[in-house]
Design a protein around this motif. Structure first.
Motif, PDB file in Angstrom:
ATOM      1  N   LEU A   1       0.859  -1.192   0.000  1.00  0.00           N
ATOM      2  CA  LEU A   1       0.000   0.000   0.000  1.00  0.00           C
ATOM      3  C   LEU A   1       0.893   1.239   0.000  1.00  0.00           C
ATOM      4  O   LEU A   1       1.745   1.387   0.876  1.00  0.00           O
ATOM      5  N   TRP A   2       0.674   2.090  -0.978  1.00  0.00           N
ATOM      6  CA  TRP A   2       1.450   3.326  -1.078  1.00  0.00           C
ATOM      7  C   TRP A   2       0.485   4.517  -1.148  1.00  0.00           C
ATOM      8  O   TRP A   2      -0.580   4.418  -1.756  1.00  0.00           O
ATOM      9  N   ALA A   3       0.900   5.630  -0.554  1.00  0.00           N
ATOM     10  CA  ALA A   3       0.021   6.805  -0.543  1.00  0.00           C
ATOM     11  C   ALA A   3       0.769   8.035  -1.032  1.00  0.00           C
ATOM     12  O   ALA A   3       1.912   8.280  -0.645  1.00  0.00           O
ATOM     13  N   LYS A   4       0.112   8.788  -1.900  1.00  0.00           N
ATOM     14  CA  LYS A   4       0.718   9.990  -2.471  1.00  0.00           C
ATOM     15  C   LYS A   4       0.448  11.166  -1.542  1.00  0.00           C
ATOM     16  O   LYS A   4      -0.711  11.483  -1.239  1.00  0.00           O
ATOM     17  N   CYS A   5       1.530  11.797  -1.096  1.00  0.00           N
ATOM     18  CA  CYS A   5       1.431  12.833  -0.050  1.00  0.00           C
ATOM     19  C   CYS A   5       1.046  14.182  -0.643  1.00  0.00           C
ATOM     20  O   CYS A   5       1.870  15.100  -0.727  1.00  0.00           O
ATOM     21  N   GLU A   6      -0.210  14.308  -1.015  1.00  0.00           N
ATOM     22  CA  GLU A   6      -0.671  15.552  -1.630  1.00  0.00           C
ATOM     23  C   GLU A   6      -0.699  16.715  -0.644  1.00  0.00           C
ATOM     24  O   GLU A   6      -0.793  17.871  -1.047  1.00  0.00           O
ATOM     25  N   PHE A   7      -0.604  16.391   0.653  1.00  0.00           N
ATOM     26  CA  PHE A   7      -0.536  17.481   1.643  1.00  0.00           C
ATOM     27  C   PHE A   7       0.788  18.231   1.528  1.00  0.00           C
ATOM     28  O   PHE A   7       0.949  19.285   2.114  1.00  0.00           O
ATOM     29  N   CYS A   8       1.744  17.675   0.755  1.00  0.00           N
ATOM     30  CA  CYS A   8       3.022  18.365   0.550  1.00  0.00           C
ATOM     31  C   CYS A   8       2.925  19.492  -0.482  1.00  0.00           C
ATOM     32  O   CYS A   8       3.888  20.227  -0.691  1.00  0.00           O
ATOM     33  N   ASN A   9       1.783  19.609  -1.125  1.00  0.00           N
ATOM     34  CA  ASN A   9       1.611  20.748  -2.030  1.00  0.00           C
ATOM     35  C   ASN A   9       1.613  22.044  -1.219  1.00  0.00           C
ATOM     36  O   ASN A   9       1.234  22.042  -0.047  1.00  0.00           O
ATOM     37  N   PRO A  10       2.032  23.169  -1.836  1.00  0.00           N
ATOM     38  CA  PRO A  10       2.258  24.382  -1.039  1.00  0.00           C
ATOM     39  C   PRO A  10       1.043  24.910  -0.284  1.00  0.00           C
ATOM     40  O   PRO A  10       1.207  25.446   0.811  1.00  0.00           O
ATOM     41  N   ALA A  11      -0.176  24.757  -0.815  1.00  0.00           N
ATOM     42  CA  ALA A  11      -1.331  25.213  -0.044  1.00  0.00           C
ATOM     43  C   ALA A  11      -1.968  24.043   0.710  1.00  0.00           C
ATOM     44  O   ALA A  11      -3.067  24.147   1.229  1.00  0.00           O
ATOM     45  N   GLY A  12      -1.248  22.921   0.753  1.00  0.00           N
ATOM     46  CA  GLY A  12      -1.618  21.855   1.677  1.00  0.00           C
ATOM     47  C   GLY A  12      -2.577  20.791   1.192  1.00  0.00           C
ATOM     48  O   GLY A  12      -2.981  19.944   1.978  1.00  0.00           O
ATOM     49  N   SER A  13      -2.960  20.807  -0.093  1.00  0.00           N
ATOM     50  CA  SER A  13      -3.870  19.747  -0.521  1.00  0.00           C
ATOM     51  C   SER A  13      -3.711  19.412  -2.003  1.00  0.00           C
ATOM     52  O   SER A  13      -3.098  20.153  -2.776  1.00  0.00           O
ATOM     53  N   VAL A  14      -4.331  18.289  -2.358  1.00  0.00           N
ATOM     54  CA  VAL A  14      -4.338  17.796  -3.738  1.00  0.00           C
ATOM     55  C   VAL A  14      -4.934  18.831  -4.697  1.00  0.00           C
ATOM     56  O   VAL A  14      -4.630  18.837  -5.892  1.00  0.00           O
ATOM     57  N   LYS A  15      -5.764  19.735  -4.150  1.00  0.00           N
ATOM     58  CA  LYS A  15      -6.469  20.698  -5.005  1.00  0.00           C
ATOM     59  C   LYS A  15      -5.556  21.743  -5.633  1.00  0.00           C
ATOM     60  O   LYS A  15      -5.958  22.444  -6.560  1.00  0.00           O
ATOM     61  N   ASP A  16      -4.321  21.852  -5.126  1.00  0.00           N
ATOM     62  CA  ASP A  16      -3.394  22.817  -5.735  1.00  0.00           C
ATOM     63  C   ASP A  16      -3.206  22.536  -7.223  1.00  0.00           C
ATOM     64  O   ASP A  16      -3.063  23.450  -8.029  1.00  0.00           O
TER      65      ASP A  16
ATOM     66  N   GLY B   1      -0.052  -7.409  -5.212  1.00  0.00           N
ATOM     67  CA  GLY B   1      -0.476  -6.169  -5.834  1.00  0.00           C
ATOM     68  C   GLY B   1       0.269  -4.980  -5.278  1.00  0.00           C
ATOM     69  O   GLY B   1       0.975  -5.086  -4.262  1.00  0.00           O
ATOM     70  N   LEU B   2       0.158  -3.852  -5.969  1.00  0.00           N
ATOM     71  CA  LEU B   2       0.724  -2.598  -5.488  1.00  0.00           C
ATOM     72  C   LEU B   2      -0.362  -1.535  -5.658  1.00  0.00           C
ATOM     73  O   LEU B   2      -0.705  -1.153  -6.775  1.00  0.00           O
ATOM     74  N   ILE B   3      -0.936  -1.156  -4.532  1.00  0.00           N
ATOM     75  CA  ILE B   3      -2.076  -0.241  -4.549  1.00  0.00           C
ATOM     76  C   ILE B   3      -1.603   1.164  -4.197  1.00  0.00           C
ATOM     77  O   ILE B   3      -0.859   1.354  -3.227  1.00  0.00           O
ATOM     78  N   VAL B   4      -2.037   2.127  -4.975  1.00  0.00           N
ATOM     79  CA  VAL B   4      -1.693   3.524  -4.690  1.00  0.00           C
ATOM     80  C   VAL B   4      -2.970   4.291  -4.392  1.00  0.00           C
ATOM     81  O   VAL B   4      -3.981   4.138  -5.081  1.00  0.00           O
ATOM     82  N   THR B   5      -2.929   5.098  -3.328  1.00  0.00           N
ATOM     83  CA  THR B   5      -4.052   5.988  -3.043  1.00  0.00           C
ATOM     84  C   THR B   5      -3.531   7.391  -2.742  1.00  0.00           C
ATOM     85  O   THR B   5      -2.331   7.645  -2.858  1.00  0.00           O
TER      86      THR B   5
END
Lengths: 333, 90
Positions: free
Chosen positions: A55-70, A308-312
């Motif tokens: 299980l792997w997770a993409k750290c979208e909180f690392c975007n400059p305004a803190g979320s995937v929405k950047d 498997g290799l799951i990404v979220t």
């Protein structure tokens, strides 16, 4: 022994500079250049429950305004500027339940685009405070109507004031899934060396799941792409949409999805707690729901003896959701 | 009779009505009578133990009942009770 030619041996200074280069943080011209290229983190403790599956997770909180929405905000605003949609004196207007608003606020400030946001009055207090800090104007819609109420109000305002507002509509704008098609999916592909077998994430506008899945399927049609939705219209997974009871976003494209997982609020919230306690990842409830969905898939594979290799996606950080404190009981919505 | 304001996701239980009039001396009684009038609505608001779900807020007037007496919070005849999801969806 002949001395090696001087020009083949790096000088001490060159060696030091080369060793620094790899470690030095990037220098950029604008904060918007720091959007994307987020790290992928393995969830070693959670994945212990599905042996043979990573299980792997993409750290979208690392975007400059803190979320995937950047990512979506940047692509949407860039497209509007390229098309000349935001003329002098005009403001960008959109509806949001929070993170897109914060992302628009950051990108707008950095690129000099004034922003007006329509939000349901019951978005969490920190979201209101953060967007306000970037200098945006907020218009509140009824807390009884949820994000669809904000969509309806934004449409009305845009129709009433076409000279004041440019309304990109994140729910209909192809730059939203386009951002994930162009960045999130290739990043995941590269970070997993093409070994990803499953991609799973929740639906808000559906931009992330649709754009990423579309590209991943092109890269390898065997990758299973799975969406997550709250299991009921009355739910507490902020940022997620229960489509059967909502205005279905125009960008939603079921044809790129292989399956949908229906997630209960309690399972999502409990997984957020586990992520903080067991993985050191203090993330929001939508991230909890995403990992709960990934684990559910992982368990199904493990039960069948498959690997498997799951990404979220970890959409944002948990501190964006701190509840009002006891002594703030007279907080204003 | 007190008025109960119903959020969009629960209006399927109230025939689409945004507000319903429900009798009861406190919030708990109102929820019981709300369920009797609109079967199925209570489990969306409360968990198996009868407690208000973590992601649902109930207000009597402008006050969150968590900061009053929860389900024991008294309700007057002219009070307005609002059931509001703690979050705003996608």
């Amino acid at each position: 022994m002949a001395e090696p030619a001087e020009d083949t041996i790096p000088s001490a200074r060159e060696q030091v500079m080369a060793s620094l280069r790899a470690k030095r943080a990037v220098c950029v011209d604008s904060i918007t250049e720091l959007i994307g290229n987020t790290p992928l983190v393995r969830l070693r403790h959670i994945e212990a429950e599905c042996p043979g599956v990573e299980l792997w997770a993409k750290c979208e909180f690392c975007n400059p305004a803190g979320s995937v929405k950047d990512r979506a905000a940047l692509f949407i605003i860039r497209k509007a500027l390229a098309n000349g949609d935001i003329r002098p004196g005009m403001r960008l207007l959109d509806s949001t339940s929070g993170n897109t608003g914060i992302a628009y606020a950051m990108v707008g400030a950095a690129l000099g685009v004034p922003v007006t946001l329509v939000m349901p009055e019951n978005v969490t207090v920190p979201r209101k405070q953060v967007t306000t800090a970037y200098g945006v104007e907020i218009i509140y819609s009824s807390p009884m109507e949820g994000s669809d109420g904000a969509i309806v109000l934004a449409r009305e305002l845009a129709e009433q004031h076409p000279d004041l507002y440019f309304y990109p509509d994140q729910y209909s704008n192809d730059a939203n899934p386009g951002a994930h098609y162009a960045t999130t999916a290739p990043e995941i592909w590269e970070q997993t060396s093409g070994k990803i077998t499953h991609f799973v994430t929740g639906i808000g506008t559906s931009g992330t799941v649709v754009g990423t899945s579309r590209r991943l399927h092109e890269l390898n049609p065997a990758i299973r792409c799975v969406a997550i939705q709250p299991d009921d219209a009355m739910h507490g997974l902020e940022g997620m949409k229960h489509l059967p009871s909502s205005l279905v976003p125009q960008i939603y494209d079921e044809s790129v999805l292989d399956d949908t997982i229906w997630m209960s609020t309690d399972d999502g919230w409990d997984m957020s707690d586990r992520l903080a306690e067991e993985e050191g990842l203090f993330v929001g409830h939508s991230s909890g729901a995403n990992v709960a969905g990934a684990l559910k898939l992982g368990r199904q594979l493990a039960e069948k003896g498959e690997r498997g290799l799951i990404v979220t996606i970890l959409c944002d950080r948990g501190d964006r959701y701190f509840a009002p404190l006891k002594w703030e009981k007279h907080y204003v919505w | 009779m007190p008025t109960v304001r119903i959020p969009t996701p629960l209006r399927k239980f109230t025939q689409g009505n945004e507000e319903v009039s429900i009798s009861g001396a406190n919030v708990g009684e109102i929820l019981t009578n709300l369920e009797a009038a609109h079967p199925g609505i209570r489990e969306r608001i409360c968990d198996d133990k009868g407690k208000v779900r973590r992601f649902v807020n109930i207000f009597v007037g402008d006050e969150d009942i968590r900061f009053l007496k929860n389900l024991e919070t008294e309700v007057a005849d002219n009070d307005e009770i609002s059931i509001i999801p703690a979050i705003a969806g996608g």
